[in-house]
Design a protein around this motif. Structure first.
Motif, PDB file in Angstrom:
ATOM      1  N   SER A 137       1.870   8.840  -6.656  1.00 12.35           N
ATOM      2  CA  SER A 137       1.274   8.857  -7.993  1.00 12.35           C
ATOM      3  C   SER A 137       1.863   7.813  -8.929  1.00 12.35           C
ATOM      4  N   ARG A 138       3.014   7.223  -8.549  1.00  9.73           N
ATOM      5  CA  ARG A 138       3.664   6.234  -9.422  1.00  9.73           C
ATOM      6  C   ARG A 138       3.820   4.876  -8.738  1.00  9.73           C
ATOM      7  N   ARG A 139       3.153   4.688  -7.627  1.00 11.77           N
ATOM      8  CA  ARG A 139       3.317   3.417  -6.917  1.00 11.77           C
ATOM      9  C   ARG A 139       2.619   2.263  -7.624  1.00 11.77           C
ATOM     10  N   GLY A 140       1.570   2.554  -8.369  1.00  7.68           N
ATOM     11  CA  GLY A 140       0.964   1.495  -9.174  1.00  7.68           C
ATOM     12  C   GLY A 140       1.961   0.965 -10.186  1.00  7.68           C
ATOM     13  N   PHE A 141       2.695   1.872 -10.822  1.00  6.59           N
ATOM     14  CA  PHE A 141       3.744   1.474 -11.761  1.00  6.59           C
ATOM     15  C   PHE A 141       4.835   0.686 -11.046  1.00  6.59           C
ATOM     16  N   ALA A 142       5.297   1.209  -9.892  1.00  5.65           N
ATOM     17  CA  ALA A 142       6.412   0.575  -9.181  1.00  5.65           C
ATOM     18  C   ALA A 142       6.060  -0.826  -8.703  1.00  5.65           C
ATOM     19  N   THR A 143       4.896  -0.968  -8.073  1.00  5.28           N
ATOM     20  CA  THR A 143       4.505  -2.291  -7.587  1.00  5.28           C
ATOM     21  C   THR A 143       4.204  -3.226  -8.750  1.00  5.28           C
ATOM     22  N   GLY A 144       3.724  -2.661  -9.867  1.00  5.54           N
ATOM     23  CA  GLY A 144       3.486  -3.493 -11.045  1.00  5.54           C
ATOM     24  C   GLY A 144       4.770  -4.032 -11.627  1.00  5.54           C
ATOM     25  N   GLY A 324      -2.025  -6.505 -10.350  1.00  8.59           N
ATOM     26  CA  GLY A 324      -1.500  -5.144 -10.376  1.00  8.59           C
ATOM     27  C   GLY A 324      -2.493  -4.135  -9.838  1.00  8.59           C
ATOM     28  N   GLY A 325      -3.764  -4.317 -10.195  1.00  8.60           N
ATOM     29  CA  GLY A 325      -4.797  -3.394  -9.741  1.00  8.60           C
ATOM     30  C   GLY A 325      -5.024  -3.438  -8.247  1.00  8.60           C
ATOM     31  N   VAL A 326      -5.037  -4.641  -7.678  1.00  5.82           N
ATOM     32  CA  VAL A 326      -5.291  -4.773  -6.240  1.00  5.82           C
ATOM     33  C   VAL A 326      -4.170  -4.135  -5.439  1.00  5.82           C
ATOM     34  N   PHE A 327      -2.905  -4.387  -5.812  1.00  8.90           N
ATOM     35  CA  PHE A 327      -1.829  -3.831  -4.996  1.00  8.90           C
ATOM     36  C   PHE A 327      -1.651  -2.338  -5.201  1.00  8.90           C
ATOM     37  N   ALA A 328      -2.032  -1.831  -6.364  1.00  5.57           N
ATOM     38  CA  ALA A 328      -2.068  -0.379  -6.503  1.00  5.57           C
ATOM     39  C   ALA A 328      -3.115   0.201  -5.562  1.00  5.57           C
ATOM     40  N   TRP A 329      -4.196  -0.503  -5.379  1.00  5.43           N
ATOM     41  CA  TRP A 329      -5.265  -0.090  -4.463  1.00  5.43           C
ATOM     42  C   TRP A 329      -4.766  -0.145  -3.016  1.00  5.43           C
ATOM     43  N   VAL A 330      -4.000  -1.186  -2.676  1.00  9.34           N
ATOM     44  CA  VAL A 330      -3.422  -1.292  -1.330  1.00  9.34           C
ATOM     45  C   VAL A 330      -2.519  -0.089  -1.055  1.00  9.34           C
ATOM     46  N   ALA A 331      -1.628   0.221  -2.011  1.00  5.69           N
ATOM     47  CA  ALA A 331      -0.693   1.332  -1.820  1.00  5.69           C
ATOM     48  C   ALA A 331      -1.432   2.648  -1.651  1.00  5.69           C
ATOM     49  N   ARG A 332      -2.582   2.767  -2.295  1.00  2.00           N
ATOM     50  CA  ARG A 332      -3.350   4.006  -2.229  1.00  2.00           C
ATOM     51  C   ARG A 332      -4.119   4.134  -0.918  1.00  2.00           C
ATOM     52  N   ARG A 333      -4.528   3.016  -0.345  1.00  2.00           N
ATOM     53  CA  ARG A 333      -5.428   3.063   0.802  1.00  2.00           C
ATOM     54  C   ARG A 333      -4.760   2.795   2.144  1.00  2.00           C
TER      55      ARG A 333
END
Length: 406
Positions: A137-144, A324-333
């Motif tokens: 749930s916080r990987r978008g923040f972390a990778t950002g 930031g959006g693309v890598f949050a998507w990578v982490a999610r998928r």
């Protein structure tokens, strides 16, 4: 996890993410050592626009391709070992580029610039490293936040020409080499992998083949090639663009390039955090729309300093949000066991996306009218194609694969 240990885990998580971001920043500075000095090299060596473009693009190529291997190696050895390895391996190329520049040798600059690309592979280390430290749930923040290490390009654009004026060309490269060495020592003493990290000892090539079979790998590679490729291309080529179009000095062009890179860096975690709250698809769609609009405005060469700054900083903001959006998507998928491998391929695609635009910009430059209309028009078209692909082909909500494809 007990509440007694939570504060300690939180502190270690924050410390390691901050340190990883710094490692990325200093390696990105090293990776971008040639770009801010490209106009100086071009003048001193009487280089054509195409020759200068090759000089700028060469480190990007190796930095991109190297990520394909570095990603799965991170799955095996962990981020700590790989951060230290990449940082140490970048020291000699930095010094070698300094020697080549001091001697005024274009062939040596190109050859050593290839090895300078090693520093650019650091990105494929940090994404899986950050993923292991943070919950989904916080990987978008972390990778950002880790992605803010891109600030190294801004630091290089701003400080490298100034350091050359203050200390000399070779001494500037020595300073960065020393900074890399001290960073490696700091990682050795302080950095630790997450307790959640489990080494994956599978052979690298089968892991890469497995990652290549996942549709998410190629879908995200295309999107990342546009947004991160655009950022890398402009961060490296903008000094040449600004000097050519607006006739600024190398130092002034570097300062303006630094502002561009800093805007993208600050926007990256915003893109990641937005993707934690809304489907990443919509974050990426907004990025492509804004990128196309800003690039279209740039075709008309808005006057300096206010309107040109507004145009390119707006472009940087949309590119940064997109990364930031693309890598949050990578982490999610991406499957948990394949994050490093998928990250390596996607990150490589982003780097390759940054390799070709400087060559295109240099090759299509119209010296008679002093404009880059063709190159910027191609960016507009690419962003619009990516927007349509994302809108029509990718789903906002898609279940994450549970295991690698073999």
């Amino acid at each position: 996890m007990s509440t007694a240990t939570t504060p300690d885990i939180g502190a270690r998580r924050g410390l390691n993410l901050a340190l990883a971001t710094w490692v990325s920043a200093i390696n990105f500075w090293a990776w971008n050592m040639i770009g801010p000095l490209s106009t100086t090299y071009a003048g001193d060596m009487s280089l054509s626009s195409s020759q200068a473009s090759v000089l700028v693009a060469t480190p990007i190529l190796v930095g991109a391709l190297g990520r394909i291997v570095v990603g799965p190696l991170t799955d095996r050895f962990g981020g700590r070992v790989m951060f230290i390895g990449v940082t140490v391996a970048s020291i000699v190329p930095v010094l070698a580029v300094g020697v080549a520049g001091t001697q005024g040798s274009y062939p040596l600059l190109v050859v050593f610039g290839l090895f300078l690309g090693i520093a650019g592979t650091v990105f494929a280390v940090g994404i899986p490293f950050a993923n292991h430290w943070y919950d989904a749930s916080r990987r978008g923040f972390a990778t950002g936040v880790f992605g803010m290490g891109m600030v190294g390009t801004a630091m290089s654009a701003f400080f490298t020409p100034r350091f050359v004026n203050w200390f000399g060309l070779f001494t500037t490269h020595v300073i960065i080499a020393v900074a890399l060495a001290l960073t490696a020592v700091l990682c050795l003493v302080v950095m630790r992998d997450s307790p959640q990290f489990t080494p994956n000892h599978d052979a690298v090539m089968p892991k890469l083949r497995a990652a290549a079979k996942l549709p998410v790998t190629w879908e995200m590679s295309f999107l990342y090639a546009v947004v991160f490729g655009g950022f890398v291309a402009f961060s490296n080529y903008l000094p040449t663009y600004i000097k050519t179009i607006y006739d600024f000095s190398a130092v002034d062009a570097g300062a303006r390039t630094a502002a561009f890179a800093l805007a993208a860096v600050l926007a990256r975690p915003v893109g990641g955090m937005l993707a934690d709250r809304i489907p990443p698809k919509y974050v990426v769609l907004g990025s492509f729309a804004g990128t196309a609009a800003a690039a279209f405005v740039a075709i008309f060469q808005p006057p300096p300093d206010l309107w040109s700054a507004v145009t390119f900083i707006t472009l940087a903001l949309f590119l940064g949000i997109g990364t930031g959006g693309v890598f949050a998507w990578v982490a999610r998928r991406a499957p948990a066991s394949s994050v490093g491998s998928v990250t390596g391929i996607v990150a490589a695609a982003g780097g390759l996306g940054g390799y070709f635009p400087p060559l295109v910009m240099g090759g299509t430059y119209d010296s008679v009218d002093n404009d880059y209309t063709i190159g910027l028009s191609l960016l507009v078209a690419t962003a619009l194609i990516a927007l349509l692909y994302t809108a029509l082909r990718l789903h906002a909500h898609e279940p994450k694969p549970t295991q690698e494809v073999r």
